[in-house]
Design an enzyme around this catalytic site. Sequence first.
Site, short mmCIF file in Angstrom:
data_model
loop_
_atom_site.label_atom_id
_atom_site.label_comp_id
_atom_site.label_asym_id
_atom_site.label_seq_id
_atom_site.Cartn_x
_atom_site.Cartn_y
_atom_site.Cartn_z
N HIS A 17 0.87 -1.30 0.00
CA HIS A 17 0.09 0.01 0.06
C HIS A 17 0.94 1.08 0.10
CE1 HIS A 17 -3.83 1.93 1.82
NE2 HIS A 17 -3.14 2.86 1.16
N HIS A 19 1.18 4.90 -2.27
CA HIS A 19 1.19 5.80 -3.66
C HIS A 19 2.19 6.37 -3.79
CE1 HIS A 19 -3.38 5.39 -2.72
NE2 HIS A 19 -2.93 5.19 -1.41
N HIS A 197 -9.72 1.12 -1.66
CA HIS A 197 -9.56 1.40 -0.22
C HIS A 197 -10.86 1.57 0.31
CE1 HIS A 197 -5.80 2.94 -1.54
NE2 HIS A 197 -5.71 3.81 -0.48
N GLU A 200 -11.30 2.91 5.88
CA GLU A 200 -10.46 3.96 6.39
C GLU A 200 -11.37 5.04 7.10
OE1 GLU A 200 -6.72 7.09 5.33
OE2 GLU A 200 -8.01 6.77 3.63
N ASP A 278 1.68 4.11 3.07
CA ASP A 278 0.63 4.90 2.31
C ASP A 278 1.25 5.88 1.48
OD1 ASP A 278 -1.79 5.64 1.69
OD2 ASP A 278 -2.72 5.92 3.53
N ASP A 279 1.27 7.12 2.08
CA ASP A 279 1.74 8.35 1.40
C ASP A 279 3.03 8.89 2.16
OD1 ASP A 279 -0.18 9.04 -0.77
OD2 ASP A 279 -1.41 8.41 0.95
#
Length: 341
Positions: A17, A19, A197, A200, A278-279
Amino acid sequence: MSDLPTFVQGLPKAELHLHIEGSLEPELMFELARRNRLDLPFRSVEEVRAAYAFGNLQDFLDIYYQGAGVLRTEEDFKDLALAYFRRVAADGCRHVELFFDPQTHTDRGIPFAVVADGLLAGMAEAETSLGVGSGLILCYLRHLDEDAAFATLRMAEPYLDRILGVGLDSSEVGHPPSKFARVFRASRERGLKLVAHAGEEGPPEYVWEALDVLGVDRIDHGNRALEDPKLVERLVADGMTLTVCPLSNLKLCVVDDLAEHPLKRMLGLGLKATLNSDDPAYFGGYLGRNWIATADALGLTKAELVTLAKNSFTGSFLPPETVQARLAEIDAYASSSAYSQ
Protein backbone atom coordinates in the site's frame (compact mmCIF):
# COMPACT_ATOMS: atom_id res chain seq x y z
CA MET A 1 20.94 -9.13 21.46
CA SER A 2 19.50 -7.46 18.37
CA ASP A 3 17.46 -4.33 19.00
CA LEU A 4 14.10 -3.61 17.36
CA PRO A 5 15.33 -1.29 14.52
CA THR A 6 18.07 -3.74 13.57
CA PHE A 7 15.69 -6.70 13.58
CA VAL A 8 13.06 -4.86 11.54
CA GLN A 9 15.57 -3.59 8.98
CA GLY A 10 16.86 -7.11 8.31
CA LEU A 11 13.42 -8.75 8.19
CA PRO A 12 12.45 -9.44 4.55
CA LYS A 13 9.19 -7.69 3.78
CA ALA A 14 6.94 -6.37 1.01
CA GLU A 15 4.98 -3.13 0.76
CA LEU A 16 1.45 -3.48 -0.61
CA HIS A 17 0.00 0.00 0.00
CA LEU A 18 2.14 2.79 -1.38
CA HIS A 19 0.97 5.74 -3.49
CA ILE A 20 3.99 6.77 -5.51
CA GLU A 21 2.77 10.37 -5.79
CA GLY A 22 2.64 10.36 -1.99
CA SER A 23 6.39 9.73 -1.80
CA LEU A 24 7.14 13.15 -3.30
CA GLU A 25 9.42 14.78 -0.74
CA PRO A 26 9.49 18.61 -0.57
CA GLU A 27 13.13 18.66 -1.70
CA LEU A 28 12.28 16.74 -4.88
CA MET A 29 9.16 18.87 -5.35
CA PHE A 30 11.33 22.00 -5.48
CA GLU A 31 13.90 20.31 -7.72
CA LEU A 32 11.24 19.28 -10.25
CA ALA A 33 9.59 22.69 -10.10
CA ARG A 34 12.93 24.27 -11.02
CA ARG A 35 13.55 21.72 -13.75
CA ASN A 36 10.13 22.36 -15.27
CA ARG A 37 10.17 26.14 -14.67
CA LEU A 38 7.12 26.07 -12.42
CA ASP A 39 6.18 28.35 -9.55
CA LEU A 40 5.19 26.76 -6.26
CA PRO A 41 2.87 28.38 -3.69
CA PHE A 42 5.57 27.73 -1.07
CA ARG A 43 8.80 29.65 -0.51
CA SER A 44 10.82 26.87 1.10
CA VAL A 45 11.01 23.18 1.97
CA GLU A 46 10.23 24.12 5.57
CA GLU A 47 7.06 25.92 4.50
CA VAL A 48 5.92 22.82 2.61
CA ARG A 49 6.53 20.61 5.63
CA ALA A 50 4.61 23.04 7.83
CA ALA A 51 1.63 22.59 5.49
CA TYR A 52 1.62 18.84 6.19
CA ALA A 53 -0.77 19.22 9.14
CA PHE A 54 -4.00 17.47 8.26
CA GLY A 55 -7.27 17.21 10.12
CA ASN A 56 -8.71 14.60 7.77
CA LEU A 57 -8.25 12.84 4.45
CA GLN A 58 -9.52 15.75 2.35
CA ASP A 59 -7.03 18.21 3.90
CA PHE A 60 -4.26 15.87 2.81
CA LEU A 61 -5.70 15.31 -0.69
CA ASP A 62 -5.82 19.04 -1.38
CA ILE A 63 -2.05 19.44 -0.97
CA TYR A 64 -1.32 16.00 -2.47
CA TYR A 65 -2.88 16.96 -5.81
CA GLN A 66 -1.17 20.35 -5.69
CA GLY A 67 2.24 18.75 -5.17
CA ALA A 68 1.71 16.27 -8.02
CA GLY A 69 1.55 19.23 -10.42
CA VAL A 70 5.37 19.37 -10.62
CA LEU A 71 5.47 15.94 -12.30
CA ARG A 72 5.58 16.61 -16.02
CA THR A 73 8.03 14.31 -17.87
CA GLU A 74 9.04 10.65 -18.00
CA GLU A 75 12.25 11.64 -16.23
CA ASP A 76 10.24 13.21 -13.40
CA PHE A 77 8.24 10.03 -12.82
CA LYS A 78 11.35 7.86 -13.05
CA ASP A 79 13.17 10.07 -10.52
CA LEU A 80 10.16 9.97 -8.20
CA ALA A 81 10.07 6.17 -8.31
CA LEU A 82 13.81 5.76 -7.77
CA ALA A 83 13.84 8.16 -4.82
CA TYR A 84 11.18 5.99 -3.16
CA PHE A 85 12.90 2.69 -4.00
CA ARG A 86 16.21 3.85 -2.54
CA ARG A 87 14.50 4.53 0.77
CA VAL A 88 12.50 1.32 0.89
CA ALA A 89 15.48 -0.83 -0.11
CA ALA A 90 17.24 0.43 3.03
CA ASP A 91 14.23 -0.78 5.05
CA GLY A 92 14.68 -4.41 4.02
CA CYS A 93 11.89 -4.34 1.45
CA ARG A 94 12.11 -6.95 -1.31
CA HIS A 95 8.90 -6.26 -3.25
CA VAL A 96 6.47 -3.36 -3.74
CA GLU A 97 3.02 -3.24 -5.30
CA LEU A 98 2.93 0.39 -6.19
CA PHE A 99 -0.21 2.52 -6.67
CA PHE A 100 -0.35 5.34 -9.17
CA ASP A 101 -3.14 7.81 -10.00
CA PRO A 102 -3.14 8.39 -13.77
CA GLN A 103 -6.18 10.68 -13.66
CA THR A 104 -4.26 13.11 -11.44
CA HIS A 105 -1.92 13.58 -14.39
CA THR A 106 -4.05 13.02 -17.51
CA ASP A 107 -6.61 15.55 -16.24
CA ARG A 108 -3.86 18.20 -16.36
CA GLY A 109 -2.72 17.24 -19.84
CA ILE A 110 0.07 14.74 -19.10
CA PRO A 111 -0.26 11.71 -21.43
CA PHE A 112 -0.83 8.33 -19.78
CA ALA A 113 2.28 7.00 -21.56
CA VAL A 114 4.51 9.64 -19.95
CA VAL A 115 3.40 8.55 -16.49
CA ALA A 116 3.53 4.81 -17.11
CA ASP A 117 6.80 4.78 -19.05
CA GLY A 118 8.55 6.90 -16.42
CA LEU A 119 7.37 4.74 -13.52
CA LEU A 120 8.14 1.47 -15.33
CA ALA A 121 11.65 2.71 -16.13
CA GLY A 122 12.25 3.54 -12.46
CA MET A 123 10.86 0.18 -11.38
CA ALA A 124 13.12 -1.69 -13.80
CA GLU A 125 16.20 0.20 -12.62
CA ALA A 126 15.29 -0.42 -8.96
CA GLU A 127 15.11 -4.16 -9.56
CA THR A 128 18.49 -4.19 -11.28
CA SER A 129 20.38 -1.79 -9.02
CA LEU A 130 18.64 -2.21 -5.66
CA GLY A 131 17.21 -5.73 -5.78
CA VAL A 132 13.65 -4.55 -5.12
CA GLY A 133 11.03 -6.07 -7.42
CA SER A 134 7.72 -4.35 -8.01
CA GLY A 135 4.38 -4.34 -9.77
CA LEU A 136 2.12 -1.47 -10.82
CA ILE A 137 -1.48 -0.95 -9.69
CA LEU A 138 -3.58 1.68 -11.48
CA CYS A 139 -5.98 3.46 -9.13
CA TYR A 140 -9.27 5.04 -10.17
CA LEU A 141 -10.09 8.30 -8.37
CA ARG A 142 -13.38 7.74 -6.58
CA HIS A 143 -14.35 11.43 -6.39
CA LEU A 144 -14.63 11.34 -10.20
CA ASP A 145 -17.36 9.43 -12.02
CA GLU A 146 -17.23 5.91 -13.41
CA ASP A 147 -17.11 7.15 -17.00
CA ALA A 148 -13.80 8.85 -16.17
CA ALA A 149 -12.53 5.55 -14.78
CA PHE A 150 -13.55 3.76 -17.99
CA ALA A 151 -11.67 6.40 -20.00
CA THR A 152 -8.57 5.68 -17.90
CA LEU A 153 -8.93 1.95 -18.46
CA ARG A 154 -9.04 2.57 -22.20
CA MET A 155 -5.86 4.67 -21.99
CA ALA A 156 -4.19 1.83 -20.11
CA GLU A 157 -4.97 -0.81 -22.73
CA PRO A 158 -1.47 -0.79 -24.32
CA TYR A 159 0.06 -1.31 -20.84
CA LEU A 160 -2.17 -4.02 -19.40
CA ASP A 161 0.54 -6.66 -19.76
CA ARG A 162 2.69 -4.52 -17.43
CA ILE A 163 -0.02 -3.60 -14.89
CA LEU A 164 -0.84 -5.96 -12.02
CA GLY A 165 -4.23 -4.63 -11.13
CA VAL A 166 -6.53 -1.72 -10.43
CA GLY A 167 -7.45 0.00 -7.20
CA LEU A 168 -9.79 2.67 -5.86
CA ASP A 169 -8.54 5.66 -3.88
CA SER A 170 -9.08 9.38 -3.11
CA SER A 171 -12.03 10.76 -1.07
CA GLU A 172 -13.81 7.79 0.48
CA VAL A 173 -16.82 9.24 2.29
CA GLY A 174 -19.76 9.68 -0.08
CA HIS A 175 -18.15 7.58 -2.81
CA PRO A 176 -19.02 3.93 -2.10
CA PRO A 177 -17.27 1.11 -3.94
CA SER A 178 -20.52 0.20 -5.71
CA LYS A 179 -20.19 3.42 -7.72
CA PHE A 180 -17.44 1.62 -9.69
CA ALA A 181 -19.00 -1.83 -10.08
CA ARG A 182 -18.99 -1.85 -13.90
CA VAL A 183 -15.42 -0.64 -14.39
CA PHE A 184 -14.13 -3.13 -11.84
CA ARG A 185 -15.95 -5.91 -13.68
CA ALA A 186 -14.39 -4.72 -16.95
CA SER A 187 -10.97 -4.61 -15.27
CA ARG A 188 -11.37 -8.19 -14.03
CA GLU A 189 -12.35 -9.29 -17.54
CA ARG A 190 -9.00 -7.92 -18.72
CA GLY A 191 -7.17 -10.17 -16.28
CA LEU A 192 -6.33 -7.53 -13.68
CA LYS A 193 -6.25 -8.04 -9.92
CA LEU A 194 -8.65 -5.89 -7.91
CA VAL A 195 -8.04 -3.91 -4.71
CA ALA A 196 -9.92 -1.01 -3.13
CA HIS A 197 -9.58 1.46 -0.28
CA ALA A 198 -12.43 0.74 2.13
CA GLY A 199 -13.08 1.26 5.82
CA GLU A 200 -10.51 4.01 6.41
CA GLU A 201 -12.97 6.89 6.91
CA GLY A 202 -15.88 5.11 5.21
CA PRO A 203 -18.19 2.75 7.14
CA PRO A 204 -18.00 -1.05 7.35
CA GLU A 205 -20.66 -1.18 4.62
CA TYR A 206 -18.01 0.03 2.17
CA VAL A 207 -15.87 -3.00 3.02
CA TRP A 208 -18.86 -5.29 2.38
CA GLU A 209 -19.38 -3.58 -0.98
CA ALA A 210 -15.72 -3.95 -1.91
CA LEU A 211 -16.01 -7.67 -1.20
CA ASP A 212 -19.42 -8.45 -2.65
CA VAL A 213 -19.98 -5.82 -5.35
CA LEU A 214 -16.43 -5.26 -6.62
CA GLY A 215 -15.11 -8.74 -5.78
CA VAL A 216 -11.73 -7.45 -4.62
CA ASP A 217 -8.67 -9.59 -3.98
CA ARG A 218 -7.41 -7.30 -1.20
CA ILE A 219 -8.75 -4.52 1.07
CA ASP A 220 -6.70 -1.35 1.52
CA HIS A 221 -6.95 -0.05 5.10
CA GLY A 222 -10.04 -1.84 6.46
CA ASN A 223 -9.76 -0.42 10.00
CA ARG A 224 -13.49 0.14 10.43
CA ALA A 225 -14.24 -3.49 9.62
CA LEU A 226 -13.62 -4.08 13.33
CA GLU A 227 -16.92 -2.34 14.07
CA ASP A 228 -18.81 -5.27 12.48
CA PRO A 229 -18.16 -8.73 14.02
CA LYS A 230 -19.83 -10.48 11.08
CA LEU A 231 -17.52 -8.65 8.70
CA VAL A 232 -14.46 -9.62 10.74
CA GLU A 233 -15.66 -13.23 10.61
CA ARG A 234 -16.02 -12.99 6.84
CA LEU A 235 -12.57 -11.43 6.34
CA VAL A 236 -10.93 -14.11 8.49
CA ALA A 237 -12.78 -16.93 6.71
CA ASP A 238 -11.78 -15.56 3.29
CA GLY A 239 -8.15 -14.99 4.36
CA MET A 240 -8.57 -11.45 3.01
CA THR A 241 -5.43 -9.31 3.25
CA LEU A 242 -5.76 -5.84 4.81
CA THR A 243 -3.08 -3.31 3.89
CA VAL A 244 -2.92 -1.30 7.10
CA CYS A 245 -1.07 2.05 7.32
CA PRO A 246 -0.53 3.07 10.97
CA LEU A 247 1.36 6.37 10.61
CA SER A 248 -1.11 7.45 7.93
CA ASN A 249 -3.98 6.65 10.30
CA LEU A 250 -2.31 8.74 13.00
CA LYS A 251 -1.56 11.69 10.70
CA LEU A 252 -5.12 11.75 9.30
CA CYS A 253 -6.67 11.45 12.78
CA VAL A 254 -8.19 8.02 12.11
CA VAL A 255 -6.57 7.16 15.46
CA ASP A 256 -5.62 9.69 18.14
CA ASP A 257 -2.61 7.78 19.46
CA LEU A 258 -0.46 5.09 17.84
CA ALA A 259 -0.76 3.10 21.06
CA GLU A 260 -4.50 2.84 20.30
CA HIS A 261 -4.01 1.55 16.77
CA PRO A 262 -6.04 -1.63 16.07
CA LEU A 263 -3.24 -3.55 14.30
CA LYS A 264 -2.39 -5.81 17.25
CA ARG A 265 -6.09 -6.48 17.78
CA MET A 266 -6.44 -7.36 14.09
CA LEU A 267 -3.70 -9.97 14.42
CA GLY A 268 -5.30 -11.34 17.57
CA LEU A 269 -8.60 -11.76 15.74
CA GLY A 270 -6.89 -13.73 12.99
CA LEU A 271 -7.11 -10.99 10.36
CA LYS A 272 -4.42 -11.05 7.69
CA ALA A 273 -3.04 -7.58 8.34
CA THR A 274 0.06 -6.07 6.74
CA LEU A 275 2.11 -2.96 7.57
CA ASN A 276 2.54 -0.23 4.96
CA SER A 277 3.40 3.46 4.58
CA ASP A 278 0.59 4.82 2.31
CA ASP A 279 1.90 8.34 1.45
CA PRO A 280 5.21 8.43 3.34
CA ALA A 281 6.41 11.91 2.37
CA TYR A 282 3.24 13.37 3.88
CA PHE A 283 2.63 11.01 6.80
CA GLY A 284 5.97 11.03 8.59
CA GLY A 285 7.61 7.77 7.67
CA TYR A 286 8.51 5.16 5.09
CA LEU A 287 8.08 1.42 5.54
CA GLY A 288 10.74 0.88 8.20
CA ARG A 289 9.53 3.82 10.28
CA ASN A 290 5.97 2.43 10.21
CA TRP A 291 7.21 -0.97 11.38
CA ILE A 292 9.42 0.36 14.16
CA ALA A 293 7.06 3.03 15.52
CA THR A 294 4.07 0.68 15.46
CA ALA A 295 5.94 -2.24 17.01
CA ASP A 296 7.20 0.03 19.77
CA ALA A 297 3.82 1.64 20.45
CA LEU A 298 1.87 -1.64 20.47
CA GLY A 299 4.52 -3.89 21.99
CA LEU A 300 4.48 -6.24 19.00
CA THR A 301 6.31 -9.49 19.65
CA LYS A 302 8.90 -11.11 17.43
CA ALA A 303 6.28 -13.68 16.39
CA GLU A 304 3.83 -10.92 15.44
CA LEU A 305 6.49 -9.12 13.40
CA VAL A 306 7.30 -12.35 11.58
CA THR A 307 3.58 -12.88 10.90
CA LEU A 308 3.29 -9.37 9.46
CA ALA A 309 6.29 -10.01 7.20
CA LYS A 310 4.85 -13.31 6.00
CA ASN A 311 1.44 -11.70 5.42
CA SER A 312 3.09 -9.09 3.21
CA PHE A 313 4.21 -11.82 0.80
CA THR A 314 1.24 -14.20 1.03
CA GLY A 315 -1.02 -11.17 0.51
CA SER A 316 0.96 -10.04 -2.54
CA PHE A 317 0.31 -10.91 -6.18
CA LEU A 318 3.69 -12.60 -6.56
CA PRO A 319 3.87 -16.10 -8.10
CA PRO A 320 3.46 -18.90 -5.49
CA GLU A 321 7.02 -20.13 -5.91
CA THR A 322 8.39 -16.65 -5.21
CA VAL A 323 6.18 -16.33 -2.14
CA GLN A 324 7.43 -19.66 -0.80
CA ALA A 325 11.03 -18.60 -1.29
CA ARG A 326 10.41 -15.36 0.62
CA LEU A 327 8.69 -17.23 3.48
CA ALA A 328 11.69 -19.53 3.78
CA GLU A 329 13.94 -16.47 3.84
CA ILE A 330 11.89 -14.96 6.68
CA ASP A 331 12.05 -18.20 8.69
CA ALA A 332 15.80 -18.43 8.24
CA TYR A 333 16.27 -14.81 9.30
CA ALA A 334 13.99 -15.12 12.33
CA SER A 335 15.66 -18.30 13.57
CA SER A 336 19.12 -16.76 13.27
CA SER A 337 18.22 -13.44 14.89
CA ALA A 338 19.04 -12.75 18.52
CA TYR A 339 16.01 -10.47 18.83
CA SER A 340 13.79 -11.91 21.57
CA GLN A 341 11.05 -9.34 22.28
